[in-house]
Design an enzyme around this catalytic site. Structure first.
Site, PDB file in Angstrom:
ATOM      1  N   ARG A 239      -8.041  36.175  -7.476  1.00 47.26           N
ATOM      2  CA  ARG A 239      -8.583  35.935  -6.143  1.00 47.26           C
ATOM      3  C   ARG A 239      -8.884  37.285  -5.500  1.00 47.26           C
ATOM      4  O   ARG A 239      -8.433  38.332  -5.965  1.00 47.26           O
ATOM      5  CB  ARG A 239      -7.595  35.162  -5.257  1.00 47.26           C
ATOM      6  N   SER A 240      -9.647  37.247  -4.411  1.00 43.49           N
ATOM      7  CA  SER A 240      -9.993  38.512  -3.757  1.00 43.49           C
ATOM      8  C   SER A 240      -8.767  39.180  -3.147  1.00 43.49           C
ATOM      9  O   SER A 240      -8.664  40.404  -3.103  1.00 43.49           O
ATOM     10  CB  SER A 240     -11.056  38.277  -2.686  1.00 43.49           C
TER      11      SER A 240
ATOM     12  N   GLN B 285     -22.442  37.059  -4.388  1.00 47.13           N
ATOM     13  CA  GLN B 285     -21.116  37.629  -4.171  1.00 47.13           C
ATOM     14  C   GLN B 285     -20.656  38.586  -5.263  1.00 47.13           C
ATOM     15  O   GLN B 285     -19.984  39.572  -4.980  1.00 47.13           O
ATOM     16  CB  GLN B 285     -20.107  36.493  -4.035  1.00 47.13           C
TER      17      GLN B 285
ATOM     18  N   ASP C 262     -16.797  26.681  -9.554  1.00 51.68           N
ATOM     19  CA  ASP C 262     -15.591  27.181  -8.890  1.00 51.68           C
ATOM     20  C   ASP C 262     -15.316  26.311  -7.666  1.00 51.68           C
ATOM     21  O   ASP C 262     -14.458  25.436  -7.694  1.00 51.68           O
ATOM     22  CB  ASP C 262     -15.776  28.647  -8.500  1.00 51.68           C
TER      23      ASP C 262
ATOM     24  N   GLU D 227     -22.085  31.431 -11.794  1.00 54.79           N
ATOM     25  CA  GLU D 227     -21.022  30.702 -11.103  1.00 54.79           C
ATOM     26  C   GLU D 227     -21.491  30.279  -9.713  1.00 54.79           C
ATOM     27  O   GLU D 227     -22.136  31.059  -9.006  1.00 54.79           O
ATOM     28  CB  GLU D 227     -19.791  31.603 -10.992  1.00 54.79           C
TER      29      GLU D 227
ATOM     30  N   LYS E 231     -11.653  36.458 -15.407  1.00 52.48           N
ATOM     31  CA  LYS E 231     -12.284  37.188 -14.307  1.00 52.48           C
ATOM     32  C   LYS E 231     -11.176  37.853 -13.512  1.00 52.48           C
ATOM     33  O   LYS E 231     -10.356  37.175 -12.907  1.00 52.48           O
ATOM     34  CB  LYS E 231     -13.026  36.212 -13.378  1.00 52.48           C
TER      35      LYS E 231
ATOM     36  N   GLU F  41     -12.739  43.365  -4.658  1.00 48.73           N
ATOM     37  CA  GLU F  41     -12.394  43.180  -6.066  1.00 48.73           C
ATOM     38  C   GLU F  41     -12.634  44.421  -6.913  1.00 48.73           C
ATOM     39  O   GLU F  41     -12.668  44.349  -8.137  1.00 48.73           O
ATOM     40  CB  GLU F  41     -13.142  41.974  -6.626  1.00 48.73           C
TER      41      GLU F  41
ATOM     42  N   ASP G 149     -21.957  35.509  -9.721  1.00 52.36           N
ATOM     43  CA  ASP G 149     -21.291  34.519  -8.875  1.00 52.36           C
ATOM     44  C   ASP G 149     -22.083  34.482  -7.584  1.00 52.36           C
ATOM     45  O   ASP G 149     -22.004  35.401  -6.768  1.00 52.36           O
ATOM     46  CB  ASP G 149     -19.836  34.902  -8.610  1.00 52.36           C
TER      47      ASP G 149
ATOM     48  N   LYS H 173      -8.290  28.742 -11.153  1.00 53.63           N
ATOM     49  CA  LYS H 173      -7.503  29.569 -10.236  1.00 53.63           C
ATOM     50  C   LYS H 173      -6.233  28.802  -9.870  1.00 53.63           C
ATOM     51  O   LYS H 173      -6.305  27.809  -9.140  1.00 53.63           O
ATOM     52  CB  LYS H 173      -8.303  29.873  -8.964  1.00 53.63           C
TER      53      LYS H 173
END
EC number: 4.2.1.11
Length: 428
Positions: free
Chosen positions: A364-365, A165, A310, A283, A386, A207, A244, A335
């Site tokens: 977050r996205s 990802q 995560d 991740e 991040k 992102e 990730d 998060k």
């Protein structure tokens, strides 16, 4: 200290960076101070995350509206906390959690509860005329985090052929957040030029990273290495790589395999990549349910690579404690919207840090221009953050806030020693 109580709470529906609705919450105190928060939303979510409240029975925004969550803030949460001291963060969060009554905040919505929780903290800081990081972290809040910059997007964050990802860089050779951002921007623009020269797309994903059609994960890593070198930096010394994998997205629960591979094979692939490339952080290398695999991955790579959980932990203190007890991972991604209150977020950070795990505050996205996570990273000396690539205003806003904080701190500012799991050390 100026005494202040919650006098009013307003909420409204706004759009996030993916064009889906989210909440904007505004808390006003009896002194007239105002705190605001805009709530993010994820695309790749863990199964045990706190749940957002969406208007699934409405055709508006394809069933993703948040008007009911807005109503919950105005008609349930505001009357509940009206008159509470704005400094009583844990009390306010507890009242909201008790009112919701569910383990995952599905009754009122984690998006509604988090909006009030974060806006309350901002209101308290505003009342005291302090920046949020100083209000939350006190005089010891002076450590700027090393950024993990997502330059190539794949998986659920892009429409291309990449299995993993996020392909990230970490400017470990920087001496300040300002220099780290400069280094990241140089690599970003160099990578864009390389992609253009090869006839590859320079369109970006959710992102802000590029989302070219590449043949393999290795090709993405090779491109990053080339961009780092052409930008004038040394891979593994100035800038390291991070992944990730978001392995839950290609994990078959019924067969317990990753695209047909058992966890031993998946770990072997990751280990091989770490041998060939200056990767110092992975991740979600395995699925959130694969506890046996996580234990082995941590045993095999945990001494030289940051193994980040995560989906494994979803910022949940109970899951973090369980992971610590079973030797799973050595780092926790934080998060706030995964757990739904500031109080629980802070508890998760402190649990991880007390156990010797590293922490990474994350976006977050589906983001907004809210910069709360930048202040949280400094307030609790998280060490890493991040927040996407060096493009798209909702990503860049966090970098700009970090540079602003660094300027405010002046000589007190410390850039985190980001070589906790350095590639060079692993070569010795």
């Amino acid at each position: 200290m100026f005494e202040a109580v919650i006098a009013d709470i307003q909420a409204r529906e706004i759009l996030d960076s993916r064009g889906y609705p989210t909440l904007h919450v505004k808390v006003t105190t009896s002194t007239g101070s105002v705190g605001e928060a805009r709530v993010p939303s994820g695309a790749s979510t863990g199964k045990k995350e706190a749940l957002e409240f969406r208007d699934t029975d409405s055709p508006r925004y394809q069933g993703k509206g948040v008007l009911q969550a807005v109503k919950n803030v105005k008609e349930i949460l505001f009357p509940l906390v009206k008159g509470c001291s704005v400094y009583e963060q844990s009390l306010i969060d507890s009242l909201m959690m008790d009112s919701d009554g569910s383990p995952n905040k599905e009754t009122l919505g984690a998006n509604a509860i988090l909006g009030v929780s974060l806006a309350t903290a901002h209101a308290a800081a505003a009342t005291l005329r302090r920046p949020l990081y100083r209000y939350l972290g006190g005089c010891f809040a002076c450590s700027l985090p090393c950024p993990m910059m997502n330059l190539i997007n794949g998986g659920m964050h892009a429409d291309n052929g990449l299995g993993f990802q996020e392909f990230m860089i970490r400017p470990i050779g920087a001496s300040s957040i300002k220099e780290a951002v400069n280094m990241g921007a140089d690599v970003f623009h160099t990578l864009k030029k390389l992609l253009h020269e090869r006839g590859l797309s320079t369109g970006v994903g959710d992102e802000g990273g590029f989302a070219p059609n590449l043949a393999s994960n290795e090709e993405a890593l090779e491109l990053l290495l080339l961009a780092i070198e052409k930008a004038g930096f040394t891979p593994g010394k100035d800038i390291s790589l991070a992944l990730d994998c978001a392995a839950s997205s290609f994990y078959n629960v019924k067969t317990g395999t990753y695209d047909g591979r058992h966890y031993e094979e998946q770990i072997a692939i990751l280990s091989n990549l770490c041998d060939r490339y200056p990767i110092d952080s992975i991740e979600d290398g395995l699925a959130e349910e694969d506890y046996d695999g996580w234990a082995l991955l941590t045993e095999v790579l945990g001494e030289k690579v940051q193994i980040v959980g995560d989906d494994l932990f979803v910022t949940n203190p109970e899951l973090i404690l369980e992971g610590i007890s079973n030797g799973l991972a050595n780092s926790v991604l934080i998060k706030p919207n995964q757990i739904g209150t500031l109080t629980e977020t802070v508890y998760a950070i402190k649990l991880a840090q007390m156990a010797g795990y590293t922490t990474i505050i994350s976006h977050r996205s589906g983001e907004t221009t809210d910069t709360t996570i930048a202040d949280l990273a400094v307030a609790f000396n998280a060490g890493q953050i991040k927040t996407g690539s060096l493009s798209r205003s909702e990503r860049v806003a966090k970098y700009n806030r970090l540079m602003e904080i660094e300027e405010e701190l002046g000589s007190e500012a410390i850039f985190t020693d980001s070589n906790v799991f350095s590639y060079e050390d692993s070569e010795e």
